[in-house]
Design an enzyme around this catalytic site. Structure first.
Site, short mmCIF file in Angstrom:
data_model
loop_
_atom_site.label_atom_id
_atom_site.label_comp_id
_atom_site.label_asym_id
_atom_site.label_seq_id
_atom_site.Cartn_x
_atom_site.Cartn_y
_atom_site.Cartn_z
N HIS A 45 0.84 -1.19 0.00
CA HIS A 45 0.00 0.00 0.00
C HIS A 45 0.88 1.25 0.00
CE1 HIS A 45 -4.11 -1.69 1.52
NE2 HIS A 45 -3.58 -2.41 0.54
N TYR A 61 -9.60 5.38 7.22
CA TYR A 61 -9.84 5.74 8.61
C TYR A 61 -10.87 6.87 8.62
CZ TYR A 61 -5.45 3.28 9.71
OH TYR A 61 -4.46 2.34 9.85
N TYR A 76 3.49 6.95 10.04
CA TYR A 76 2.72 5.76 9.65
C TYR A 76 3.63 4.70 9.05
CZ TYR A 76 -1.42 3.12 8.20
OH TYR A 76 -2.40 2.16 8.06
N PRO A 87 -4.98 0.49 18.32
CA PRO A 87 -4.65 0.06 16.96
C PRO A 87 -4.79 1.15 15.90
CG PRO A 87 -6.81 -0.78 17.61
CD PRO A 87 -6.22 -0.13 18.83
N LYS A 97 0.53 0.32 15.05
CA LYS A 97 1.88 0.29 15.61
C LYS A 97 2.18 -0.91 16.51
CE LYS A 97 3.28 3.78 13.57
NZ LYS A 97 3.57 3.21 12.28
#
Length: 389
Positions: free
Chosen positions: A72, A200, A384, A292, A296
């Site tokens: 991704h 998200y 990220y 979550p 991480k």
């Protein structure tokens, strides 16, 4: 029985450490209180930082991940009925890999068996001893018989409720914790993902996440109160609620189906300090937990393994203790940065019961700032994909 490094816990962190040590000829024995099938039956996340994928390659266990995992280059933030893409590749030059933790654990287990590594399953009353001195050991019971494993070092990779952390509770262990007032209701289903990348979502009804395990298996979540019960959520009720929290064009692409697994996970942030007690080390969930939201948890366990492996490698190469001595400080410096990012993402995307109008407007302003500032998006992308080890 004797080994060089006794590893308590056969989850990803324990198995990855054993694989790396095996590469340099350091002998390990892995001990776990449950069996292989139980471990492989646990449903876990699977967004891997670039540093973790490199570490798996270093350990010689990355081949299937590269064949079957999904690369991704970005992910989406959803708010106000629109999507804002965080272009990881353009902003950092790196990406993440979507590969289920269960599959990763299976790869590590298969590799250990192929190498002839010794793993003891179904061990009862596992207890580390004498780690304050030069001759630590681990005792355990197997089929009603007590055994002793002498070693140079003990790696406690057995999670928050494991024997390793319990053994140091009265040895100056400090706890830092934040409990969030909500949980994630998650559903795993054999349906194609609604979107090529993770979404998200911030919505007035609460947070939602569109995730995936493969091109035909999806993992979805919605924010629910802590006292909610999974039994009150039918599959249809879950799908309806998920679609309400997504932009219309994404909601239309949600393919529904029967759930394979459905559960509610509470969210918390936790750090234990220090992570080293003489010749025993806390690794992964034994020393820290993150919500979550920032993907991480598994990745932090991998960075712990990296720092501990470097210390042990130097010790067995020339007897140097400097890397072992530095383990806790190096690991915690990165852990706290990841805790900050996970807290930031959680605060940014969830609706808190105590939030007033001012708090909601600040949240909206932050999201708008991210959408209009490349600098803000780069900061999110950098965290990220994973800060350097």
């Amino acid at each position: 029985m004797r080994t060089q490094v006794a590893i308590i816990g056969s989850g990803p962190s324990g198995l990855l450490l054993s694989a790396l040590l095996d590469q340099i000829g350091v002998d390990t024995v892995v001990i776990d209180r449950v069996d292989r099938d139980y471990i492989l039956g646990r449903i876990r996340a699977g967004v891997l930082e670039s540093g973790m994928t490199a570490l798996l390659d270093q350990a010689g266990v990355g081949a299937r991940m590269h064949r079957e995992g999904l690369v991704h280059d970005g992910f989406e933030l959803s708010f106000g009925g629109r999507l804002c893409r965080i272009d990881l590749k353009a902003l950092t030059g790196k990406n993440v890999m979507v590969y289920g933790q269960t599959e990763l654990t299976r790869d590590l287990m298969d590799d250990r068996e192929a190498r002839g590594g010794k793993t003891i399953y179904n061990a009862k009353n596992v207890t580390p001893h004498d780690f304050d001195g030069a001759k630590p050991c681990v005792t355990y019971e197997l089929d009603g018989v007590e055994h002793r494993l002498d070693c140079d070092f003990i790696a406690g990779c057995d999670g928050y409720h494991g024997a390793s952390r319990a053994a140091v509770e009265d040895k100056g262990l400090r706890h830092y914790e934040k409990i969030y007032p909500f949980g994630w209701l998650g559903v795993l289903a054999d349906v194609p993902p609604a979107h090529d990348e993770l979404i998200y979502a911030n919505h007035k009804r609460g947070f939602a996440l569109c995730s995936q395990r493969s091109k035909v298996r999806s993992r979805y979540y919605v924010q629910v109160p802590l006292d909610d019960k999974v039994e009150v959520w039918s599959d249809d009720a879950f799908w309806d609620e998920l679609r309400r929290r997504l932009p219309d064009d994404v909601a239309e692409k949600v393919t529904t189906g029967p759930s394979i697994e459905k559960s509610i996970a509470p969210l918390r942030s936790y750090v234990a300090e220090p992570l080293r007690f003489g010749r025993m080390f806390l690794v992964g969930d034994a020393g820290h937990i993150v919500p979550p939201t920032g993907a991480k948890g598994l990745n932090l366990a991998a960075s712990d393994v990296h720092y501990l492996f470097e210390g042990l490698r130097d010790f067995y190469a020339d007897g140097a203790m400097s890397g072992v001595d530095a383990y806790s400080g190096r690991a915690l410096a990165r852990i706290w940065k990841a805790e900050r990012f996970s807290w930031f993402m959680t605060t940014l995307l969830h609706r808190f019961p105590t939030s007033g109008e001012f708090d909601l407007r600040i949240q909206e302003a932050e999201l708008d700032y991210i959408a209009t500032s490349e600098t803000a998006r780069r900061s999110i992308a950098e965290n990220y994909i994973g800060l350097p080890y």
